[in-house]
Design a protein around this motif. Sequence first.
Motif, mmCIF file in Angstrom:
data_model
loop_
_atom_site.group_PDB
_atom_site.id
_atom_site.type_symbol
_atom_site.label_atom_id
_atom_site.label_comp_id
_atom_site.label_asym_id
_atom_site.label_seq_id
_atom_site.Cartn_x
_atom_site.Cartn_y
_atom_site.Cartn_z
ATOM 1 N N ARG A 219 38.187 -2.548 49.121
ATOM 2 C CA ARG A 219 37.260 -1.430 49.076
ATOM 3 C C ARG A 219 35.827 -1.947 49.236
ATOM 4 O O ARG A 219 35.523 -3.081 48.881
ATOM 5 N N ALA A 220 34.956 -1.113 49.781
ATOM 6 C CA ALA A 220 33.562 -1.519 49.952
ATOM 7 C C ALA A 220 32.938 -1.772 48.588
ATOM 8 O O ALA A 220 33.113 -0.995 47.658
ATOM 9 N N VAL A 221 32.216 -2.894 48.482
ATOM 10 C CA VAL A 221 31.593 -3.260 47.218
ATOM 11 C C VAL A 221 30.110 -3.459 47.469
ATOM 12 O O VAL A 221 29.715 -4.292 48.278
ATOM 13 N N ALA A 222 29.289 -2.698 46.788
ATOM 14 C CA ALA A 222 27.844 -2.814 46.970
ATOM 15 C C ALA A 222 27.314 -4.034 46.243
ATOM 16 O O ALA A 222 27.852 -4.439 45.210
ATOM 17 N N ALA A 223 26.258 -4.630 46.800
ATOM 18 C CA ALA A 223 25.637 -5.792 46.163
ATOM 19 C C ALA A 223 25.187 -5.432 44.753
ATOM 20 O O ALA A 223 24.551 -4.405 44.528
ATOM 21 N N GLY A 224 25.538 -6.267 43.793
ATOM 22 C CA GLY A 224 25.126 -6.070 42.410
ATOM 23 C C GLY A 224 26.004 -5.109 41.632
ATOM 24 O O GLY A 224 25.741 -4.851 40.459
ATOM 25 N N SER A 225 27.049 -4.541 42.273
ATOM 26 C CA SER A 225 27.853 -3.521 41.592
ATOM 27 C C SER A 225 29.001 -4.110 40.782
ATOM 28 O O SER A 225 29.639 -3.401 40.017
ATOM 29 N N VAL A 226 29.289 -5.385 40.961
ATOM 30 C CA VAL A 226 30.395 -6.033 40.254
ATOM 31 C C VAL A 226 29.872 -7.253 39.512
ATOM 32 O O VAL A 226 29.051 -8.006 40.037
ATOM 33 N N THR A 227 30.349 -7.439 38.302
ATOM 34 C CA THR A 227 29.996 -8.623 37.528
ATOM 35 C C THR A 227 31.243 -9.457 37.294
ATOM 36 O O THR A 227 32.237 -8.951 36.759
ATOM 37 N N LEU A 228 31.210 -10.710 37.717
ATOM 38 C CA LEU A 228 32.315 -11.635 37.488
ATOM 39 C C LEU A 228 31.894 -12.695 36.477
ATOM 40 O O LEU A 228 30.716 -13.046 36.393
ATOM 41 N N VAL A 279 37.366 -12.778 48.707
ATOM 42 C CA VAL A 279 36.196 -13.530 49.184
ATOM 43 C C VAL A 279 35.237 -12.613 49.927
ATOM 44 O O VAL A 279 34.016 -12.644 49.705
ATOM 45 N N VAL A 280 35.775 -11.764 50.820
ATOM 46 C CA VAL A 280 34.927 -10.850 51.581
ATOM 47 C C VAL A 280 34.192 -9.896 50.643
ATOM 48 O O VAL A 280 32.982 -9.652 50.773
ATOM 49 N N ALA A 281 34.919 -9.359 49.666
ATOM 50 C CA ALA A 281 34.304 -8.409 48.727
ATOM 51 C C ALA A 281 33.230 -9.109 47.880
ATOM 52 O O ALA A 281 32.176 -8.521 47.593
ATOM 53 N N ALA A 282 33.494 -10.356 47.487
ATOM 54 C CA ALA A 282 32.507 -11.099 46.683
ATOM 55 C C ALA A 282 31.248 -11.360 47.496
ATOM 56 O O ALA A 282 30.130 -11.313 46.960
ATOM 57 N N ARG A 283 31.405 -11.618 48.781
ATOM 58 C CA ARG A 283 30.231 -11.823 49.637
ATOM 59 C C ARG A 283 29.448 -10.517 49.791
ATOM 60 O O ARG A 283 28.220 -10.529 49.748
ATOM 61 N N ARG A 284 30.150 -9.418 49.951
ATOM 62 C CA ARG A 284 29.461 -8.135 50.054
ATOM 63 C C ARG A 284 28.705 -7.807 48.772
ATOM 64 O O ARG A 284 27.658 -7.156 48.805
ATOM 65 N N ALA A 285 29.281 -8.232 47.652
ATOM 66 C CA ALA A 285 28.663 -7.944 46.357
ATOM 67 C C ALA A 285 27.539 -8.912 46.005
ATOM 68 O O ALA A 285 26.931 -8.795 44.940
ATOM 69 N N GLY A 286 27.276 -9.855 46.911
ATOM 70 C CA GLY A 286 26.205 -10.817 46.653
ATOM 71 C C GLY A 286 26.569 -11.874 45.627
ATOM 72 O O GLY A 286 25.695 -12.483 45.016
ATOM 73 N N LEU A 287 27.873 -12.123 45.461
ATOM 74 C CA LEU A 287 28.335 -13.139 44.495
ATOM 75 C C LEU A 287 28.616 -14.485 45.148
ATOM 76 O O LEU A 287 28.656 -15.511 44.479
ATOM 77 N N LEU A 288 28.832 -14.461 46.456
ATOM 78 C CA LEU A 288 29.062 -15.689 47.240
ATOM 79 C C LEU A 288 28.187 -15.628 48.493
ATOM 80 O O LEU A 288 27.938 -14.544 49.014
ATOM 81 N N PRO A 289 27.735 -16.780 48.980
ATOM 82 C CA PRO A 289 26.946 -16.787 50.219
ATOM 83 C C PRO A 289 27.834 -16.589 51.452
ATOM 84 O O PRO A 289 29.035 -16.743 51.383
#
Length: 289
Positions: A219-228, A279-289
């Motif tokens: 699912r689409a994940v906005a930057a900053g919307s998920v905390t890991l 990985v793709v979702a984490a990049r979209r969320a700004g958690l990975l470069p």
Amino acid sequence: MSEAADAVEMRGALLRLRRATGLPIAFGGLLHDPQRLRIAQISGAQTYALHGLAICMGNGLGGKSMALSRPCAVTDYREARHISHEYDAAVLAEGLRSVLAVPVVVRRKVRGVLYGALRRPLPLGDRAFDAAVAAARDVEQALLVREEVQGLLTVACEPAGPGAWEEVREVHGVLRALAPRVADPLLREQLIAVCARLAAARAEARTGGGEGSGGGNARAVAAGSVTLAPREVDVLACVAAGSTNAAAAERLGLRPETVKGYLRAAMRKLGAHTRLEAVVAARRAGLLP
């Protein structure tokens, strides 16, 4: 290392040496000049005679250890014939007789010396030598990690060239794996901050310039919307670099089962069904470069 970090690492190594051997005194220092070190840390001293003493390459027991790049010892410092005696006044003022010196060697360069000593002329056994070598190795590893980190930080902060972001991603994973092993809290915070900056910068670049999803079922994940959790990000960074669970476990110093647990938790939070989607979702969320 900064001087403050030097002091922390050296002090810890000297305390471990004394605890492991029962030696009444341990001391040492790192080279800030290719030919000379200064005794900066002492544990168990009865006087100030050794503090600040400058040891030149080749002189005395420590200088001999530096020059040969190997452990050296004397059973009775005052009577020893195979060392020079420039430092007798300080050594004898502290009452030292049986002394060992072990060099700190990083990438084949002597970077310092650790000493342990008795105030009686008795042979120092294998236990003392082994403990001194182990303490020196601890300091060596701390120096090596800090140097690797500084080099990686330089690469991470200056991405350039066609394959720059792939290199940054690799550096990001290495920095995330190194951070928990860094004793210096300021450097550790710097590492985590740089990792966050790299991830955020890539998210901004992706938003501005557009990029293929590469794993479009998440699912689409906005930057900053998920905390890991930090370890969940660490595991995803390894997965992004192509590591298996076993390889990620070895890199992070975890058990494979623990890595699986972190990966499952991260996938659940990101709404991903596969490793690639995560990985793709984490990049979209700004958690990975």
